[in-house]
Design a protein around this motif. Structure first.
Motif, mmCIF file in Angstrom:
data_model
loop_
_atom_site.group_PDB
_atom_site.id
_atom_site.type_symbol
_atom_site.label_atom_id
_atom_site.label_comp_id
_atom_site.label_asym_id
_atom_site.label_seq_id
_atom_site.Cartn_x
_atom_site.Cartn_y
_atom_site.Cartn_z
ATOM 1 N N CYS A 415 -4.168 -11.107 -10.708
ATOM 2 C CA CYS A 415 -3.806 -10.700 -9.344
ATOM 3 C C CYS A 415 -4.397 -9.329 -9.008
ATOM 4 O O CYS A 415 -4.864 -9.091 -7.886
ATOM 5 C CB CYS A 415 -2.286 -10.669 -9.178
ATOM 6 S SG CYS A 415 -1.496 -12.291 -9.121
ATOM 7 N N TYR A 416 -4.387 -8.426 -9.993
ATOM 8 C CA TYR A 416 -4.953 -7.101 -9.755
ATOM 9 C C TYR A 416 -6.461 -7.177 -9.537
ATOM 10 O O TYR A 416 -7.018 -6.425 -8.716
ATOM 11 C CB TYR A 416 -4.645 -6.178 -10.926
ATOM 12 C CG TYR A 416 -5.068 -4.758 -10.700
ATOM 13 C CD1 TYR A 416 -4.350 -3.925 -9.842
ATOM 14 C CD2 TYR A 416 -6.199 -4.240 -11.325
ATOM 15 C CE1 TYR A 416 -4.739 -2.624 -9.619
ATOM 16 C CE2 TYR A 416 -6.598 -2.928 -11.111
ATOM 17 C CZ TYR A 416 -5.859 -2.124 -10.259
ATOM 18 O OH TYR A 416 -6.256 -0.830 -10.031
ATOM 19 N N LEU A 417 -7.149 -8.087 -10.240
ATOM 20 C CA LEU A 417 -8.589 -8.260 -10.026
ATOM 21 C C LEU A 417 -8.870 -8.744 -8.610
ATOM 22 O O LEU A 417 -9.847 -8.320 -7.975
ATOM 23 C CB LEU A 417 -9.146 -9.243 -11.055
ATOM 24 C CG LEU A 417 -9.143 -8.780 -12.515
ATOM 25 C CD1 LEU A 417 -9.709 -9.869 -13.423
ATOM 26 C CD2 LEU A 417 -9.934 -7.490 -12.678
ATOM 27 N N ILE A 418 -8.015 -9.628 -8.090
ATOM 28 C CA ILE A 418 -8.183 -10.093 -6.708
ATOM 29 C C ILE A 418 -7.997 -8.935 -5.734
ATOM 30 O O ILE A 418 -8.760 -8.774 -4.762
ATOM 31 C CB ILE A 418 -7.179 -11.228 -6.404
ATOM 32 C CG1 ILE A 418 -7.510 -12.462 -7.250
ATOM 33 C CG2 ILE A 418 -7.189 -11.580 -4.918
ATOM 34 C CD1 ILE A 418 -6.505 -13.583 -7.104
ATOM 35 N N VAL A 419 -6.979 -8.097 -5.987
ATOM 36 C CA VAL A 419 -6.734 -6.936 -5.127
ATOM 37 C C VAL A 419 -7.925 -5.981 -5.171
ATOM 38 O O VAL A 419 -8.384 -5.486 -4.133
ATOM 39 C CB VAL A 419 -5.437 -6.220 -5.561
ATOM 40 C CG1 VAL A 419 -5.303 -4.877 -4.849
ATOM 41 C CG2 VAL A 419 -4.227 -7.089 -5.278
ATOM 42 N N ALA A 420 -8.466 -5.728 -6.371
ATOM 43 C CA ALA A 420 -9.608 -4.824 -6.500
ATOM 44 C C ALA A 420 -10.825 -5.357 -5.743
ATOM 45 O O ALA A 420 -11.509 -4.604 -5.030
ATOM 46 C CB ALA A 420 -9.942 -4.622 -7.981
ATOM 47 N N ALA A 421 -11.093 -6.658 -5.877
ATOM 48 C CA ALA A 421 -12.225 -7.255 -5.160
ATOM 49 C C ALA A 421 -12.010 -7.190 -3.654
ATOM 50 O O ALA A 421 -12.955 -6.978 -2.885
ATOM 51 C CB ALA A 421 -12.415 -8.702 -5.619
ATOM 52 N N SER A 422 -10.766 -7.339 -3.214
ATOM 53 C CA SER A 422 -10.464 -7.290 -1.777
ATOM 54 C C SER A 422 -10.762 -5.917 -1.202
ATOM 55 O O SER A 422 -11.330 -5.795 -0.106
ATOM 56 C CB SER A 422 -8.993 -7.657 -1.537
ATOM 57 O OG SER A 422 -8.719 -8.953 -2.018
#
Length: 446
Positions: A415-422
């Motif tokens: 989930c944190y990787l998705i937030v970082a990419a966003s």
């Protein structure tokens, strides 16, 4: 005759008695007292003080492995004046602050050993997020309100997703034969406070984007300042609730075990003695805080130049890179406690730190900005507020069962990787045309 001699001997012993103590014993006590004073005097002698200082420097600045990164701080200052390359200055400052943040947490823990659990909890609440507060206050002084908002938001996201996720993952792999358990009641209280923080951030953003303010551009600032005062009051009440009135609610889940296991744990706790003295811990807290403040100045000044030199969005730097540095101490300690099957302490570090930032640091910055005459508010823009809201919901669902395993940790990390990419592809609507041009040079919009 023997009885007469015994009586004489007894009379002689009574004659040399002073205040009920024989003279010989009295002299021994006097010599012992003088010896103890001499030992104290020797302990404060020049040679002892010098060895104590050298030992303290070794423990704080040399012993820990992370201290190999300490030279990057002075290198950042040298590069700032010699080259002026903001990209290198920023990343060297970022690396140089990392060991300082970890050592600041260490000094706080050492001081808490002398002050007791109540004052120790307040110290952890104050210094646990000192790095984020120093960076935020310096950026606020320079009028970089968006950097303040995004760095504090990123610190919450990092603690709740990355730190907690890595702790669950490492603890789950170490104890793969079972699900780890923690105190669900304390986790629910922290989740409620985080939702209250989301409410405080949501309403100013909704007012702004629905154009439903009484006075456009002023009502959201006024609401933010009022909400910040309420949030600070709620946080003070939470500290009293946690440290005074309902301390039993925050006892570890395994505190009700058999007496034998309790005795073993008490023995383990007694073995953990402080490595430095109380005054040494206070001095190190002051020294480390000053050095972090100095490096934070160079770090904040180089953000804009670093963004342009490496073609990286300011939002990504503020939300992802800066919080990872500020959370270095929390990250290491949370994983360590999870691997020791002490998940209640892990939650206190990760979720407790998020609660401190959302309910104390953010409102505190709004109030300080109010005193400085800066328009710091709780309108974190729609994208950031939505990200925080969804993150709090995801973590609350993860914690509702009171158990943890490596799969839950893996999901939080992803989930944190998705937030970082966003945030890497997010265009900040308040950054102006120059930043949009930078983004257009990085990505091709249809």
């Amino acid at each position: 005759m023997a009885s007469i001699e015994e009586e004489k001997t007894g009379l002689q012993e009574e004659a040399i008695t002073i205040n009920g103590s024989p003279m010989a014993v009295r002299k021994m006590q006097t010599f012992e007292h003088i010896g103890s004073l001499a030992a104290v005097a020797q302990s404060y002698g020049p040679r002892s003080v010098k060895s104590r200082i050298l030992k303290s420097i070794y423990i704080v600045l040399i012993k820990a492995k992370i201290n190999v990164l300490l030279p990057f701080g002075p290198l950042a200052v040298i590069l700032h004046y010699l080259t002026g390359k903001h990209g290198w200055v920023f990343f060297f400052s970022l690396i140089g602050i990392t060991p300082m943040a970890e050592r600041l947490g260490y000094a706080t823990e050492q001081l808490a050993c002398y002050t007791g659990p109540t004052v120790g909890g307040l110290l952890n609440a104050t210094f646990g997020n000192a790095t984020e507060m120093i960076i935020s206050l310096y950026a606020l002084k320079n009028g970089m309100i968006r950097v303040v908002q995004q760095s504090l938001l990123g610190s919450i996201l990092s603690n709740m997703l990355l730190v907690l996720g890595c702790a669950f993952f490492a603890g789950g792999l170490t104890h793969s034969h079972k699900d780890q358990v923690f105190n669900k009641a304390s986790a629910v209280v922290n989740s409620g406070l985080l939702l209250m923080a989301v409410m405080g951030l949501l309403f100013p953003a909704v007012l702004h984007f629905t154009h439903s303010e009484v006075h456009y551009g002023k009502s959201e600032v006024t609401l933010s300042r009022f909400s910040s005062c309420v949030m600070l009051l709620a946080y003070a009440s939470y500290l009293f609730f946690q440290l005074k009135s309902h301390r039993s609610l925050y006892n570890p889940i395994d505190s009700q075990e058999a007496d034998g296991e309790q005795d073993a744990k008490e023995e383990d706790e007694e073995e953990e003695e402080p490595e430095i003295t109380q005054w040494e811990a206070i001095v190190w807290l002051a020294v480390l805080t000053v050095w972090i403040s100095i490096l934070s100045g160079y770090l904040v000044d180089a953000i804009q130049g670093a963004s342009e030199s490496v073609n990286m969005p300011i939002a990504f730097i503020s939300v992802i890179l800066l919080p990872i540095v500020g959370n270095a101490a929390e990250h290491a300690s949370a994983i360590m406690f999870a691997m020791k099957d002490k998940l209640d302490i892990t939650l206190g570090v990760a979720i407790g730190s998020s609660t401190q930032i959302s309910m104390f640091v953010i409102p505190f910055c709004v109030v300080i900005g109010w005193m400085m005459g800066k328009q710091m508010d709780l309108n974190f823009q729609l994208f950031e507020t939505a990200t925080l809201f969804i993150t709090v919901l995801v973590v609350a669902f993860m914690l509702q069962e009171g158990t943890a395993n490596y799969f839950k940790g893996l999901m939080l990390i992803l989930c944190y990787l998705i937030v970082a990419a966003s945030f890497f592809v997010h265009v900040d609507p308040t950054s102006g045309k120059s930043f949009v041009r930078l983004k257009q040079s990085m990505f091709v919009f249809p």
